[in-house]
Design an enzyme around this catalytic site. Structure first.
Site, mmCIF file in Angstrom:
data_model
loop_
_atom_site.group_PDB
_atom_site.id
_atom_site.type_symbol
_atom_site.label_atom_id
_atom_site.label_comp_id
_atom_site.label_asym_id
_atom_site.label_seq_id
_atom_site.Cartn_x
_atom_site.Cartn_y
_atom_site.Cartn_z
ATOM 1 N N LYS A 35 0.829 -1.210 0.000
ATOM 2 C CA LYS A 35 0.000 0.000 0.000
ATOM 3 C C LYS A 35 0.864 1.261 0.000
ATOM 4 O O LYS A 35 0.615 2.211 0.727
ATOM 5 C CB LYS A 35 -0.941 -0.013 1.204
ATOM 6 C CG LYS A 35 -1.883 -1.208 1.184
ATOM 7 C CD LYS A 35 -2.957 -1.105 2.224
ATOM 8 C CE LYS A 35 -3.880 -2.285 2.245
ATOM 9 N NZ LYS A 35 -4.442 -2.695 0.985
ATOM 10 N N CYS A 36 1.865 1.267 -0.838
ATOM 11 C CA CYS A 36 2.856 2.338 -0.899
ATOM 12 C C CYS A 36 2.811 2.972 -2.287
ATOM 13 O O CYS A 36 2.453 2.312 -3.260
ATOM 14 C CB CYS A 36 4.238 1.723 -0.631
ATOM 15 S SG CYS A 36 5.642 2.842 -0.795
ATOM 16 N N GLY A 37 3.224 4.215 -2.374
ATOM 17 C CA GLY A 37 3.326 4.847 -3.684
ATOM 18 C C GLY A 37 4.318 4.140 -4.594
ATOM 19 O O GLY A 37 4.234 4.250 -5.822
ATOM 20 N N LEU A 38 5.246 3.389 -4.008
ATOM 21 C CA LEU A 38 6.243 2.660 -4.795
ATOM 22 C C LEU A 38 5.808 1.230 -5.112
ATOM 23 O O LEU A 38 6.532 0.505 -5.795
ATOM 24 C CB LEU A 38 7.581 2.641 -4.051
ATOM 25 C CG LEU A 38 8.202 4.018 -3.765
ATOM 26 C CD1 LEU A 38 9.484 3.863 -2.951
ATOM 27 C CD2 LEU A 38 8.462 4.785 -5.042
ATOM 28 N N THR A 39 4.631 0.815 -4.638
ATOM 29 C CA THR A 39 4.164 -0.567 -4.852
ATOM 30 C C THR A 39 4.201 -0.990 -6.322
ATOM 31 O O THR A 39 4.512 -2.154 -6.606
ATOM 32 C CB THR A 39 2.761 -0.756 -4.238
ATOM 33 O OG1 THR A 39 2.855 -0.509 -2.828
ATOM 34 C CG2 THR A 39 2.226 -2.160 -4.460
#
Length: 161
Positions: A35-39
């Site tokens: 659930k990360c912007g980098l996912t």
């Protein structure tokens, strides 16, 4: 001085796995989160794995919930998310802390090494990357925003293969 092959990690399905199993392989270790912007880097990691695994690259995904609670799921939820959303086929491991007192010896070792281009110290965010040569020595450390297809990362992988 320890090497990668001296450690054991728990797989995402609860089995102890000696990292000595990766002797003779180039290994890219990445602390991952769902659930990360980098996912979306999962996609690039999978493509890197598909491209280079026939030549001896292993990508190891190690979930971590230490950064803004961005990996809240259970191991089975993480595994399902990775396979259904990104088609991940590279090995995933049990969720761990990568920094601080709760970090396993493996991550304490990784973060103690002064390896270019990122250097020593705590993992800064999700998707920090450590590149390990066939001999188990860490040869590169890449900051979380470094995309799996970034020229400097791909060049470093190819140089080890």
């Amino acid at each position: 001085m320890p090497k990668l092959h001296d450690f054991t990690l728990t797989t995402i399905d609860g089995q102890d796995r000696s990292l000595a199993d990766y002797k003779g392989k180039v290994v890219l270790l990445v602390n991952v989160a769902s659930k990360c912007g980098l996912t979306p880097q999962y996609d690039g990691l999978q493509r890197l794995y598909e491209t280079y695994s026939p030549r001896g690259l292993e990508v190891l995904g190690i979930p971590c919930n230490q950064f803004a609670g961005q990996e809240p799921g259970s191991e089975s939820e993480i595994q399902q998310f990775c396979s259904t959303t990104y088609g991940v086929t590279f090995p995933l491991f049990a969720k761990v802390d990568v920094n601080g007192a709760g970090a396993p010896p493996f991550y304490k070792w990784l973060t103690s090494l002064d390896v270019a281009p990122e250097g020593t110290g705590d993992v800064k965010w999700n998707f920090g990357k450590f590149l390990v040569g066939k001999d188990g020595e860490v040869v590169g450390r890449f900051a979380p925003p470094t995309e799996p297809q970034a020229k400097e990362l791909v060049r470093a992988v190819e140089a080890q293969l």
